[in-house]
Scaffold this motif. Structure first.
Motif, PDB file in Angstrom:
ATOM      1  N   UNK A   1       0.804  -1.236   0.039  1.00 48.35           N
ATOM      2  CA  UNK A   1      -0.098  -0.092  -0.027  1.00 48.35           C
ATOM      3  C   UNK A   1       0.963   1.258  -0.053  1.00 48.35           C
ATOM      4  N   UNK A   2       0.541   2.086  -0.825  1.00 49.09           N
ATOM      5  CA  UNK A   2       1.638   3.222  -1.183  1.00 49.09           C
ATOM      6  C   UNK A   2       0.888   4.671  -0.740  1.00 49.09           C
ATOM      7  N   UNK A   3       1.474   5.358   0.091  1.00 46.37           N
ATOM      8  CA  UNK A   3       0.989   6.498   0.619  1.00 46.37           C
ATOM      9  C   UNK A   3       1.897   7.751   0.119  1.00 46.37           C
ATOM     10  N   UNK A   4       1.289   8.711  -0.607  1.00 46.35           N
ATOM     11  CA  UNK A   4       1.945   9.863  -0.880  1.00 46.35           C
ATOM     12  C   UNK A   4       1.849  10.856   0.279  1.00 46.35           C
ATOM     13  N   UNK A   5       2.853  11.606   0.789  1.00 50.27           N
ATOM     14  CA  UNK A   5       2.930  12.489   1.740  1.00 50.27           C
ATOM     15  C   UNK A   5       2.886  13.885   1.083  1.00 50.27           C
ATOM     16  N   UNK A   6       2.042  14.731   1.291  1.00 50.72           N
ATOM     17  CA  UNK A   6       2.066  16.217   0.910  1.00 50.72           C
ATOM     18  C   UNK A   6       2.237  17.030   2.087  1.00 50.72           C
ATOM     19  N   UNK A   7       3.494  17.802   2.239  1.00 49.09           N
ATOM     20  CA  UNK A   7       3.953  18.463   3.243  1.00 49.09           C
ATOM     21  C   UNK A   7       3.692  19.943   3.171  1.00 49.09           C
ATOM     22  N   UNK A   8       4.455  20.558   2.261  1.00 44.24           N
ATOM     23  CA  UNK A   8       4.399  22.007   2.078  1.00 44.24           C
ATOM     24  C   UNK A   8       3.164  22.669   1.520  1.00 44.24           C
ATOM     25  N   UNK A   9       2.887  24.043   1.728  1.00 43.46           N
ATOM     26  CA  UNK A   9       1.814  24.645   1.437  1.00 43.46           C
ATOM     27  C   UNK A   9       1.606  24.352  -0.182  1.00 43.46           C
TER      28      UNK A   9
ATOM     29  N   UNK B   1       4.394  22.251   6.507  1.00 39.85           N
ATOM     30  CA  UNK B   1       3.465  23.330   5.986  1.00 39.85           C
ATOM     31  C   UNK B   1       3.240  24.425   7.272  1.00 39.85           C
ATOM     32  N   UNK B   2       3.309  24.022   8.259  1.00 37.78           N
ATOM     33  CA  UNK B   2       3.029  25.115   9.403  1.00 37.78           C
ATOM     34  C   UNK B   2       4.523  25.957   9.320  1.00 37.78           C
ATOM     35  N   UNK B   3       5.611  25.318   9.504  1.00 39.02           N
ATOM     36  CA  UNK B   3       7.031  26.108   9.433  1.00 39.02           C
ATOM     37  C   UNK B   3       7.129  26.716   8.011  1.00 39.02           C
TER      38      UNK B   3
END
Length: 934
Positions: free
Chosen positions: A544-552, A591-593
């Motif tokens: 199972x592959x999960x893309x991680x979206x981090x920045x704005x 994203x908060x940073x």
């Protein structure tokens, strides 16, 4: 700050307990290191309490002079005293809250928000039927994921000592309840010597933890509390259902599962290898198998039913008597007929013997030895073991022993349903460019220049390979070490799924996902290892592959990336073959940073709604994985409210989120608190998932439009400070102990993504938040909020904001969390940290920007919420933080003195070095006092 008389009265009991522990600590300090240290602690404590009541420049300077006169050895003792005080105060609060909840249950009075009993009662009052609740429970999956993100600074030895004190405190309550003075004195004596041991236990690690240490630290919480608390949570729910929905009370399906990144998260951590991942799975398996072995032995002493008295199921009798002679010899030695008239007991002994064979195999693997052939008796899977337990359970119920079946045996069944043979389902995480480089190198041997292709061509090429039977023979290729390592990880996934459990691994997380091809690259690599592809024309997928979206910016691209993915016929077919569930991970910290808390929270809110619409359009089940930290600045906050404030309709029975750093010890060090915290999370999930069984109101468009503007204005103010103010990062590195945090030996991972790069993009979110929190300037959690609210109010007035706060859980939770972070900011102290900087004028300009925004954010958060003071809605937490300030103030001022000395470039390295240990100790102590720091 004003609090109600009821809160003050309630707090009085807690204050008495904290005072007792403080007195005992004082006695220990005096007896162990002398009166001088105790006097120094008291001088600083009383002095800073006086300064909080009324500022006195003369007193303030005399206290600084006193600190500057202390030797490094004296400061270490003074800091340790404050640090242990915080640990004891935290314990007293935790035990007090547990005792309070028990009292509420006994009195059958109003219960705390999020209790199982209250939640199920609310469902009944709202008119939900048994079928509705049953359907809801069948879809619930609550998945905390333990990570090694390093903000927990307490050593395991310290935590074990604190657990003993916690248990002893409960004994003190018993003695006081029964007014037994002799017992009370015994308990106080016991507390004294336990505190003495704590005093003599080093709170700072002498060496950096290895990944193996971190794996063991994660496992510790299961042995310490979760093996007890998990069955308890099920009991809480069953009791609540018995009161309101008795017809479904004993039909609760498994809903708890635990994940881990420890030993699987290799993003930026060179110490996590495929061998580390293998070790993590073996260590986890060993710990849970030992628990099963222990419980089987306990059960065998309880289920002593005679086959001459009870109508025991024939299958149980057969399984207990028709047994391989070699297994009989292993279990009973020369007493092969043992317990022949007590089939349950005999069967449980044999089951224990088989589990011991599983353990022997794991031990051999951990010792790099060849497992013995006798492991043929071992259980082939957790399902086989679970079937045996269910067989006993059903037999007991059939001869009228329901209460016996649903006691200790049911607890073990719940454990096996939750933990299997793997304990935690390990996620693998790696950064996208690592896969891109590995794929490019592999395809170069087929004369394909992968990096020269555009996105569509990459997707088409990868899909073509995954749909084919072509595997690139890498045995004779001279591949780069990183490519070899990447391929080895997929081989380990394949092997351990067969060796330990198909559920041993959860998802493969890709950090910095920017394109759909980043996901297809992982599918391609999985295909190379035989984890995905086509077999006789039919698709199969064991990953199972999960893309991680981090920045704005990544969050803004989430829709085109996932649409490209779902439009790929090969990916869609393999996703369906793996269960048709796509997990999407959202990164709160980066994203908060990147753009500030307000913009991050809103970007995440919108991203969740958008991705759910995309998944629905493609008829794909979507689960969101929330990468939350411990602090508000990294997506933290109370779990129950955090789940309830998720976007309408996006929580559909399943939720997965990271549990990081000090959050682990706060929630899971004691089984009593762990049961409470898990219950709060599960009830929050049930409430947030009501869209599965009933209609839910849509968001108010006016609220969405307002939030859109607030986020833009908040981000622009935050970026003005962090991206466009000259000297900002110079101040960060000069005025906070951020570099020294890296020397604290609290984690194996480097604090920066790129060595030597001290930019905002390079520094990780944890040291970013941790560093500012040490200086009591918690602005990453709130900066820009006051500016945004002010801009809106100037244009439109405050009426719409008040309506949002009262009607929209998301906005209410956001402002509530911001108030906690505002409360933890201490501007006077923060200013003194800024005065360390080499360019004072520049530093003061930056400080004034922070201070002015703090004042503005406090004013608007109070006027919008209607609160008379910060955190008025959570007065007990406010009191807790207030109680810590007189102890945090001296520590902060000690740290300021130490920072000046350690950062002084005019003295020799040897002179600076003597101040390092007390400085590291001060970081530890301030972290303990603030509760959540990173």
């Amino acid at each position: 700050m004003n609090v109600s008389a009821q809160t003050e009265s309630h707090d009085k009991q807690l204050r008495a307990r904290v005072k007792l522990l403080g007195q005992l600590l004082g006695e220990v300090i005096e007896s162990q290191v002398g009166r001088a240290t105790l006097d120094a602690v008291e001088k600083l404590r009383r002095g800073y309490i006086q300064l909080r009541k009324q500022d006195d420049p003369e007193l303030r300077q005399s206290l600084i002079n006193f600190i500057e006169q202390q030797t490094p050895e004296n400061l270490i003792l003074i800091i340790r005293a404050f640090n242990i005080y915080f640990s004891l105060a935290n314990l007293a609060e935790e035990e007090h809250q547990y005792h309070d909840r028990q009292s509420q249950l006994k009195s059958d009075g109003p219960l705390w928000m999020g209790s199982m009993l209250q939640t199920i009662g609310e469902f009944k009052e709202a008119g939900l039927s048994s079928d509705d609740v049953s359907k809801l429970l069948s879809r619930i999956k609550y998945i905390p994921v333990f990570t090694a993100h390093p903000t927990e600074s307490k050593r395991r030895a310290v935590m074990e000592n604190l657990r003993r004190i916690f248990v002893t405190l409960d004994g003190l309550n018993e003695a006081e309840t029964h007014n037994n003075s002799y017992t009370k004195q015994d308990v106080i004596d016991k507390l004294r010597y336990q505190i003495q041991v704590l005093w003599k236990t080093d709170e700072v690690r002498q060496s950096k933890p290895t990944v193996s240490d971190e794996i063991r630290n994660g496992i510790y919480y299961f042995r310490q509390s979760l093996f007890q608390s998990v069955p308890q949570v099920y009991r809480y729910l069953e009791r609540a259902l018995s009161r309101h929905y008795p017809d479904i009370a004993h039909q609760v399906p498994p809903f708890l599962s635990f994940g881990s990144w420890i030993g699987g998260d290799r993003d930026g951590n060179p110490f996590v290898t495929h061998q580390t991942t293998r070790e993590a799975i073996y260590l986890q398996s060993r710990s849970v198998l030992y628990e099963y072995e222990k419980r089987l032995l306990e059960l065998s002493a309880m289920l002593t039913h005679s086959r001459h008295i009870c109508d025991i199921h024939q299958d149980v009798i057969n399984r207990a008597t028709i047994v391989d002679a070699d297994l009989l010899e292993k279990v009973f030695h020369k007493r092969a007929e043992r317990f022949k008239d007590e089939p349950y007991r005999r069967f449980l002994y044999l089951m224990r013997g088989r589990i011991r064979e599983n353990l022997a195999y794991i031990e051999a693997r951990l010792n790099n030895e060849q497992p013995q052939s006798s492991s043929r008796f071992a259980y082939s899977s957790e399902d086989e073991f679970l079937a045996d337990l269910h067989l006993i359970h059903d037999s007991l119920c059939n001869h009228g022993d329901h209460s016996v079946a649903n006691a200790t045996l049911k607890d073990l069944i719940r454990l096996v349903e939750t933990f299997g043979f793997y304990l935690m389902r390990l996620d693998i995480r790696q950064e996208s460019t690592v896969h891109t480089e590995a794929v490019a190198e592999l395809l170069s041997h087929l004369d394909i220049d992968y990096n020269a292709l555009d996105e569509n061509d990459k997707l088409a090429l990868l899909a073509k390979h995954v749909a084919s039977a072509t595997i690139i023979d890498t045995q004779h290729l001279a591949l780069k070490p990183m490519t070899v390592e990447v391929l080895e990880v997929f081989n380990v996934l394949r092997e351990l799924r067969k060796e330990i459990s198909p559920k041993a691994f959860n998802n493969y997380v890709i950090s910095m996902t920017h394109e759909a091809s980043h996901v297809m690259e992982v599918l391609f690599l999985a295909h190379q290892a035989g984890l995905a592809g086509y077999n006789a024309g039919k698709p199969y997928c064991d990953i199972h592959i999960t893309p991680l979206f981090e920045t704005i910016e990544d969050l803004e691209h989430i829709v085109p990336v996932t649409e490209n993915l779902f439009n790929n016929a090969t990916y869609h077919a393999l996703l369906k073959a793996s269960g048709n569930q796509q997990e999407i991970m959202l990164g709160y910290s980066d994203s908060a940073k990147d753009g500030g808390n307000l913009s991050s929270a809103w970007s995440l809110y919108q991203a969740q709604q958008k991705i759910m619409k995309v998944a629905d359009a493609f008829e794909i089940d979507c689960r969101l994985f929330h990468g939350r930290g411990g602090t508000i600045g990294r997506g933290g906050g109370p779990t129950h409210m955090a789940i309830l404030s998720q976007p309408t309709g996006t929580v559909r029975g399943e939720i997965k989120f990271t549990e990081q750093g000090e959050v682990l010890s706060y929630k899971y060090s004691n089984s009593e608190t762990a049961s409470y915290e898990l219950s709060l999370g599960v009830t929050g999930l049930m409430k947030a998932s009501l869209c599965l069984v009933t209609d839910v109101a849509e968001d108010n468009p006016a609220h969405l439009n307002t939030m859109e503007q607030l986020a833009k204005d908040g981000e622009s103010a935050y970026r003005l400070l962090t991206d466009h103010t000259e000297g900002f990062f110079k101040l960060f590195y000069e005025a906070t102990p951020v570099n020294e945090i890296g020397l604290l030996n609290i984690g194996s991972r480097p604090s920066h993504r790129k060595k030597g790069n001290l930019s905002k993009s390079s520094i990780r979110a944890i040291p970013w938040v941790f560093g500012w929190a040490q200086a009591r300037l918690t602005f990453p959690a709130w900066f820009g909020t006051g500016y945004a609210l002010d801009e809106w109010a100037k244009r439109h007035g405050q009426a719409g904001l008040l309506d949002m706060y009262n009607q929209w859980p998301f906005f209410r939770a956001l402002l509530s969390n911001i108030q906690m972070a505002l409360y933890k900011t201490q501007l006077i102290t923060g200013k003194e940290y800024c005065e360390i900087a080499s360019d004072r004028a520049q530093a003061m300009h930056i400080y004034n920007m922070i201070a002015e925004e703090h004042t503005r954010t406090v004013d608007y958060s109070l006027s919008v919420s209607g609160n008379p003071y910060l955190m008025a809605e959570t007065p007990s937490i406010a009191l807790s933080l207030q109680r810590r300030n007189p102890y945090l103030d001296p520590l902060n001022h000690i740290q300021i003195v130490l920072l000046k000395r350690y950062k002084d470039e005019n003295v020799t390295e040897q002179e600076r070095e003597v101040w390092l240990k007390p400085l590291l100790n001060s970081i530890n102590a301030i972290a303990a006092g603030m509760r959540n720091t990173g």
